[in-house]
Design an enzyme around this catalytic site. Sequence first.
Site, PDB file in Angstrom:
ATOM      1  N   GLU A 174       0.822  -1.227   0.000  1.00 53.22           N
ATOM      2  CA  GLU A 174       0.000   0.000   0.000  1.00 53.22           C
ATOM      3  C   GLU A 174       0.847   1.264   0.000  1.00 53.22           C
ATOM      4  O   GLU A 174       0.744   2.113   0.888  1.00 53.22           O
ATOM      5  CB  GLU A 174      -1.003  -0.049   1.162  1.00 53.22           C
ATOM      6  CG  GLU A 174      -1.875  -1.293   1.072  1.00 53.22           C
ATOM      7  CD  GLU A 174      -2.923  -1.411   2.171  1.00 53.22           C
ATOM      8  OE1 GLU A 174      -2.961  -0.541   3.057  1.00 53.22           O
ATOM      9  OE2 GLU A 174      -3.695  -2.392   2.141  1.00 53.22           O
ATOM     10  N   GLU A 290      -5.820 -10.460  -2.461  1.00 55.74           N
ATOM     11  CA  GLU A 290      -6.723 -10.314  -1.306  1.00 55.74           C
ATOM     12  C   GLU A 290      -8.181 -10.272  -1.759  1.00 55.74           C
ATOM     13  O   GLU A 290      -8.955  -9.417  -1.325  1.00 55.74           O
ATOM     14  CB  GLU A 290      -6.373  -9.041  -0.514  1.00 55.74           C
ATOM     15  CG  GLU A 290      -4.940  -9.005  -0.025  1.00 55.74           C
ATOM     16  CD  GLU A 290      -4.600  -7.800   0.857  1.00 55.74           C
ATOM     17  OE1 GLU A 290      -5.518  -7.155   1.391  1.00 55.74           O
ATOM     18  OE2 GLU A 290      -3.394  -7.514   0.988  1.00 55.74           O
TER      19      GLU A 290
HETATM   20  O1  9MR Z   1      -7.944  -8.601   7.568  1.00 58.64           O
HETATM   21  C1  9MR Z   1      -6.969  -7.890   8.331  1.00 58.64           C
HETATM   22  C2  9MR Z   1      -7.529  -7.509   9.693  1.00 58.64           C
HETATM   23  O2  9MR Z   1      -7.817  -8.663  10.451  1.00 58.64           O
HETATM   24  C3  9MR Z   1      -6.518  -6.645  10.437  1.00 58.64           C
HETATM   25  O3  9MR Z   1      -7.101  -6.156  11.629  1.00 58.64           O
HETATM   26  C4  9MR Z   1      -6.087  -5.462   9.556  1.00 58.64           C
HETATM   27  C5  9MR Z   1      -4.962  -4.657  10.232  1.00 58.64           C
HETATM   28  O4  9MR Z   1      -3.819  -5.442  10.407  1.00 58.64           O
HETATM   29  O5  9MR Z   1      -5.615  -5.916   8.314  1.00 58.64           O
HETATM   30  C6  9MR Z   1      -6.559  -6.643   7.563  1.00 58.64           C
HETATM   31  O6  9MR Z   1      -5.993  -7.049   6.337  1.00 58.64           O
HETATM   32  C7  9MR Z   1      -5.610  -5.995   5.446  1.00 58.64           C
HETATM   33  C8  9MR Z   1      -4.344  -6.428   4.753  1.00 58.64           C
HETATM   34  O7  9MR Z   1      -3.344  -6.739   5.697  1.00 58.64           O
HETATM   35  C9  9MR Z   1      -3.843  -5.373   3.788  1.00 58.64           C
HETATM   36  N1  9MR Z   1      -4.885  -5.000   2.850  1.00 58.64           N
HETATM   37  C10 9MR Z   1      -6.179  -4.650   3.425  1.00 58.64           C
HETATM   38  C11 9MR Z   1      -6.660  -5.777   4.347  1.00 58.64           C
HETATM   39  C12 9MR Z   1      -8.055  -5.471   4.886  1.00 58.64           C
HETATM   40  O8  9MR Z   1      -8.017  -4.333   5.685  1.00 58.64           O
END
Ligand code: 9MR
Length: 387
Positions: A174, A290
């Site tokens: 990101e 994702e």
């Molecule tokens: O699904 C993930 C959630 O459980 C966590 O709380 C969050 C913060 O670490 O991250 C979510 O996953 C993200 C991913 O790591 C990066 N792209 C966006 C995803 C959804 O927010």
Amino acid sequence: MTRANMREAEGPGPRGPVLDRRLLCRALAGLGAEALPRVSKAASREPSLAALAAAKGVVFGMALTREQVQEAPALARVALAEAAMLVPGNELKWGAVEPAPGRFDFVDADALVDLARSHRMQSRGHALVWHEALPAWIGTSPTRAEMSGALSRHIGALCGRYAGRMHSWDVVNEVIEPSGERSDGLRRTPFLGALGEDYIARAFSLAAEADPDAILTLNDYDLERDTEWQARRRAAMLDLLNRLIRRGVPVRALGIQGHLDPAKGPLDPEIFRSFIRAVASLGLSVFITELDITDRLLPGDIAARDQAAAETTRDYLTAVLAEPSVRMVVTWGVSDAYSWVDGNRRTRRTDGLASRPHLYDGAFRPKPLRAAVADAFRSAPARPIAR
Ligand code: 9MR
């Protein structure tokens, strides 16, 4: 995590791969790789998504967390039956894995990587450098020397530990955010503040040094839709990739997250595919890393909602899989029982209904979304076998 979804009463969904119930009972014993269900993909009544994808040279994976596996063995059972790759959803994030400077805790990540290995599945690492999920000790404005040291130690430790065991790593996650004053569209983060744009090249070089075999990936979101905002994001991403490749930085793939959200604008398959071709022309593979769907604008009625989500996802995958550079599809979760979508006020529904972003419902039954993904793999053109 939405336990409420798990209690949701629903009618039976379409039939998915069927597995041995004895194995589920063993799974209740805990996460220990040996205690989990050893699932035979061949025993399923219909081909797994992994098999359908592999027939076209695509790797199919699912992200999950250790907590989910421990709480819901049925979720693990689905992932082990459907996928060829597991992705630890949170366990390798900086804050989880390095809670104090130089003190690493690999227990949860190891459990998932071992689980994959014991089922002859691949693993992929997510994510080495991300502005979210950072440990508090990094601070908001570390000095150049502090950040440089932290980056080398962190990437060296993670890539070194799993060297030879990761199919790929999201090295930087990101990185694009073109709303600021920066003309390059790079997101302002503690990494950028301390090291400038060079932090990206440094991260890739450190990862390549510690694990020369993993496919090193730059991962980002909102790159597909036909809107002015996402066009800016695509342009900034292509510029960055060009700069990195020209400098010989070992970036090997672009990860397109694929958090589908019809509320974000229309999708013109040709515009999206020409972006993928531009990435491929730099010699990069493209991974969908994702995949899930935010259904906040879809109807409340479950059958209508699931149908619309399935169609949106089928159209998306049909477009991307037409490009031979697309070699991997990973879903960001397994079941509607657990999803980040309801935990975020920007993505959850406003009518109070639980979101349905995944291929399996809250009771771990396959949804029309699973059938749509299967259809997209079935109708995709074949490409040379990916590793
Ligand atoms: O699904 C993930 C959630 O459980 C966590 O709380 C969050 C913060 O670490 O991250 C979510 O996953 C993200 C991913 O790591 C990066 N792209 C966006 C995803 C959804 O927010």
